[in-house]
Design a protein around this motif. Sequence first.
Motif, short mmCIF file in Angstrom:
data_model
loop_
_atom_site.label_atom_id
_atom_site.label_comp_id
_atom_site.label_asym_id
_atom_site.label_seq_id
_atom_site.Cartn_x
_atom_site.Cartn_y
_atom_site.Cartn_z
N PHE A 131 -3.53 -4.93 13.04
CA PHE A 131 -3.91 -5.13 11.67
C PHE A 131 -3.61 -3.86 10.93
O PHE A 131 -3.86 -2.73 11.41
N ALA A 132 -2.97 -4.05 9.92
CA ALA A 132 -2.36 -2.90 9.30
C ALA A 132 -2.27 -3.14 7.61
O ALA A 132 -2.59 -4.15 7.17
N ASP A 133 -2.03 -1.97 6.93
CA ASP A 133 -1.77 -1.95 5.71
C ASP A 133 -0.62 -1.03 5.39
O ASP A 133 -0.32 -0.10 5.84
N PHE A 134 0.41 -1.71 4.73
CA PHE A 134 1.63 -1.15 4.41
C PHE A 134 1.31 0.35 3.67
O PHE A 134 2.23 1.09 4.02
N ARG A 135 0.47 0.40 2.78
CA ARG A 135 0.37 1.65 2.09
C ARG A 135 -0.85 2.51 2.62
O ARG A 135 -1.05 3.79 2.34
N CYS A 136 -1.24 2.23 3.85
CA CYS A 136 -2.00 3.28 4.91
C CYS A 136 -1.12 4.37 5.57
O CYS A 136 -0.10 3.90 6.19
N PRO A 137 -1.31 5.51 5.39
CA PRO A 137 -0.59 6.58 5.84
C PRO A 137 -0.77 6.45 7.34
O PRO A 137 0.41 6.72 7.84
N GLU B 5 2.04 -9.76 16.59
CA GLU B 5 1.09 -10.59 15.48
C GLU B 5 0.83 -9.68 14.45
O GLU B 5 0.12 -8.64 14.84
N PHE B 6 1.06 -9.85 13.37
CA PHE B 6 0.97 -8.95 12.42
C PHE B 6 -0.14 -9.39 11.43
O PHE B 6 -0.06 -10.78 10.86
N ARG B 7 -1.17 -8.75 11.13
CA ARG B 7 -2.41 -9.23 10.35
C ARG B 7 -2.43 -8.12 9.11
O ARG B 7 -2.44 -6.81 9.38
N MET B 8 -2.76 -8.55 7.86
CA MET B 8 -2.73 -7.90 6.83
C MET B 8 -4.22 -7.34 6.55
O MET B 8 -4.98 -8.41 6.35
N LEU B 9 -4.56 -6.07 6.55
CA LEU B 9 -6.04 -5.68 6.06
C LEU B 9 -5.97 -4.68 5.21
O LEU B 9 -5.52 -3.52 5.54
N PRO B 10 -6.30 -4.91 4.14
CA PRO B 10 -6.45 -4.07 2.98
C PRO B 10 -7.41 -2.86 3.16
O PRO B 10 -8.85 -3.05 3.27
N THR B 11 -6.93 -1.61 3.33
CA THR B 11 -7.66 -0.47 3.43
C THR B 11 -7.31 0.45 2.33
O THR B 11 -8.13 1.10 1.47
N ALA B 12 -5.78 0.65 2.15
CA ALA B 12 -5.43 1.58 1.10
C ALA B 12 -5.14 0.54 -0.13
O ALA B 12 -5.36 1.13 -1.20
N ASP B 13 -4.49 -0.54 0.12
CA ASP B 13 -4.04 -1.37 -0.89
C ASP B 13 -5.30 -2.40 -1.16
O ASP B 13 -5.35 -3.37 -0.91
N ARG B 14 -6.11 -1.78 -1.76
CA ARG B 14 -7.41 -2.66 -2.06
C ARG B 14 -7.49 -4.03 -2.83
O ARG B 14 -8.04 -5.04 -2.73
N THR B 15 -6.22 -3.95 -3.58
CA THR B 15 -5.98 -5.30 -4.51
C THR B 15 -5.38 -6.30 -3.72
O THR B 15 -5.25 -7.50 -3.78
N GLY B 16 -4.61 -5.72 -2.48
CA GLY B 16 -3.74 -6.85 -1.77
C GLY B 16 -2.24 -7.10 -2.19
O GLY B 16 -1.78 -7.98 -1.85
N PHE B 17 -2.10 -6.63 -3.39
CA PHE B 17 -0.90 -7.03 -3.79
C PHE B 17 0.48 -6.70 -3.13
O PHE B 17 1.34 -7.65 -3.02
N SER B 18 0.65 -5.77 -2.45
CA SER B 18 1.63 -5.51 -1.36
C SER B 18 1.60 -6.68 -0.49
O SER B 18 2.94 -6.88 0.14
N PHE B 19 0.66 -7.21 -0.07
CA PHE B 19 0.52 -8.31 0.98
C PHE B 19 0.95 -9.49 0.44
O PHE B 19 1.87 -10.27 0.91
N GLN B 20 0.64 -9.58 -0.76
CA GLN B 20 0.90 -10.88 -1.58
C GLN B 20 2.41 -11.03 -1.87
O GLN B 20 3.03 -12.23 -1.70
#
Length: 230
Positions: free
Chosen positions: A75-81, A106-121
């Motif tokens: 579970f990760a966020d692209f924008r999370c350092p 298995e990659f799961r998208m969990l917003p922590t840094a990108d609160r809007t989820g736009f990068s996931f979208q």
Amino acid sequence: MTATNSNNANTKRLILFGGIALAALVVAGVAIALSTSSASVRGAKFDYSEIPQTRTADGGFVLGQEDAPITIVEFADFRCPHCQRYRDTVEQVIENHVMTGEAKLEFRMLPTADRTGFSFQLVECAADQGADFWVAHDVMYDLASRGWTNTSSQEFADRMDISFGDMLTCAAEADQFMTDARLGQSSGITGTPGVLMRINDGDLQPIPGGSTAPAYSTLRTVIEAANQAS
């Protein structure tokens, strides 16, 4: 034909053949350069076309042989350092265990840094529009690690060779990250990166040791154990 004329004819043939050979080398060189440049610009860490890709029943993205006895679930966020730094560990798992058929990722998208989820979208939309999800995953990480700006989404579309307008239209309805977030929350993941595992495609369970971001050595141990037991 005199000796002089014969020599001239041979010289012309050599020049002609030499020119053709040189042209062929130039074309080949350009093709190689374009191929290398494309790989570099796209930012993919591996040749994902050589690795099987599937999706779970609820849409999660999975990399690796379907019959692998263990799945590492990140579970990760692209924008999370922290996630950006953890990529080295994940890449070791891919190279040493996913590419060998010993494990799936298995990659799961969990917003922590990108609160809007736009990068996931955007990444989901790239996959929906025919791009390789895992290439899009790597490109997004690359962009996010350099600092997200107002132009990053446009650059992502350009690097994925997808119309920015089409991507924005798709993004308005892309919601896999919401499904992933609910799964993470119900599984006790409160931050990123958070890593769990599945044995033989079973339910999610913690990685032994208690760490939500286990070291590669720990992941290697559980992967080896799963393969020995299978």
